[in-house]
Design an enzyme around this catalytic site. Structure first.
Site, PDB file in Angstrom:
ATOM      1  CE1 TYR A  56      40.989  33.822  38.869  1.00 25.29           C
ATOM      2  CE2 TYR A  56      40.709  34.653  36.642  1.00 25.29           C
ATOM      3  CZ  TYR A  56      40.170  34.287  37.859  1.00 25.29           C
ATOM      4  OH  TYR A  56      38.812  34.381  38.062  1.00 25.29           O
ATOM      5  CG  HIS A 141      38.511  38.488  41.921  1.00 25.65           C
ATOM      6  ND1 HIS A 141      39.758  38.055  41.567  1.00 25.65           N
ATOM      7  CD2 HIS A 141      37.700  37.381  41.845  1.00 25.65           C
ATOM      8  CE1 HIS A 141      39.718  36.760  41.277  1.00 25.65           C
ATOM      9  NE2 HIS A 141      38.482  36.338  41.454  1.00 25.65           N
TER      10      HIS A 141
END
Length: 330
Positions: A56, A141
């Site tokens: 992110y 992830h």
């Protein structure tokens, strides 16, 4: 806000948690003060579970979240981040990272690494960016295209860290249910984070992941409850899974909004609460880029939902008859 234990771990989550992608400048930039205010508003609303990832904003979300939480009692909140992408600095940064969805300078290059060493190095880097000595939960992830390595190398490394008490819980996060179902069946993860596949518009996880999680005692956290926008503000041009929504989906969302209005409930409130009808669901994760967004999400989460709303959504064919729905007080 009510806390729920994640699987068989000692880690808990508040029923509503804060997703940190937006404060990593997802699609558009926000400044440091706005990002900090979003975290402050989440805390004020009773949220005590905060999620982020190196992906992110090339680490920006982790740095901002760590700064915003600094000084708060560490025992009072739960913090999660993710592994699988290492951030390598580039010698001559040029341009931005919008090709990957983030409005930040391209100072680093992502490199997939689900090896045991990659997991340890990734976690060490995250702790430095977060400015903390521990995180509670670590997610694999997006291992979709690296699933075998994630299962045979990354997961055992996290399992070792869990057994040593370095981390409290292990999870995996994806936007598809099939691979997560395999993770649930082949490992002893505590929690999975599923984005967009168990919402008012998409209940595909009912076919595989949710039954498997219930059987194995694995908690499920649901993200993407607005399907990237359509369920927050249904209209032509709204997005569904980050692309323009098909006309038939827009029409369906608008019909849902009409049903909700007849029961005096915003569609946003029904979207946030829907997933709690399934017993495997421990929490819902909502991303926010400012204080107003997370305050609104918490307000919607707290609104009472008349049982008749769910009944009408089913009788009108907008929800399948067999889909579990929240009971009073859920």
């Amino acid at each position: 806000m009510h806390h729920v234990r994640l699987g068989r771990s000692a880690v808990t989550t508040t029923r509503l948690s804060f997703g940190g992608a937006a404060i990593g400048n997802l699609f558009t930039a926000v400044d440091d003060a706005t990002a900090a205010a979003a975290v402050d508003a989440a805390w004020t609303a009773g949220i005590r579970t905060f999620d982020t990832a190196p992906h992110y904003g090339l680490g920006l979300s982790e740095r901002r979240l760590g700064t915003a939480l600094h000084g708060r009692p560490r025992a009072e909140y739960q913090l999660s981040t993710k592994v699988g992408r290492l951030l390598d600095p580039v010698s001559e940064p040029a341009g931005d990272d919008l090709a990957h969805g983030f409005a930040v300078p391209a100072t680093h290059r992502r490199r997939w690494d689900f090896s045991a060493d990659g997991v340890r190095r990734g976690l060490e880097q995250s702790l430095l960016r977060l400015g903390t000595d521990r995180v509670d939960t670590v997610y694999l992830h997006d291992p979709d295209d690296h699933l075998d390595q994630a299962l045979t190398e990354a997961y055992p490394a996290l399992d070792q860290l869990r057994s040593e008490g370095v981390i409290g819980a292990i999870g995996a996060g994806m936007n598809q249910s099939a691979a997560l179902t395999r993770v649930v069946r082949e490992t002893d993860v505590d929690v999975v984070l599923l984005a967009g596949r168990y919402t008012l518009l998409d209940q595909s996880a009912l076919a595989d992941l949710l039954p498997a999680a219930s059987e194995r005692g694995v908690s499920v956290v649901i993200g993407g409850v607005f399907n990237s926008g359509l369920l927050a503000d249904p209209r032509p041009g709204a997005t569904f899974d980050y692309a323009a929504a098909a006309p038939e989906l827009v029409e369906r969302a608008l019909r849902m909004q009409e049903v909700c209005a007849r029961h005096g409930v915003p569609l946003r409130a029904a979207a946030v609460r829907f997933a709690f009808g399934h017993p495997a669901v421990a929490g819902v994760l909502v991303g926010a880029r400012n204080a107003e967004e997370i305050t609104d999400a918490a307000r919607q989460f707290g609104l009472p939902i008349p049982p008749g709303l769910w009944d009408e959504l089913k009788t009108s064919g907008l929800l399948p008859a067999g889909v579990p729905v929240p009971k009073d007080g859920t």
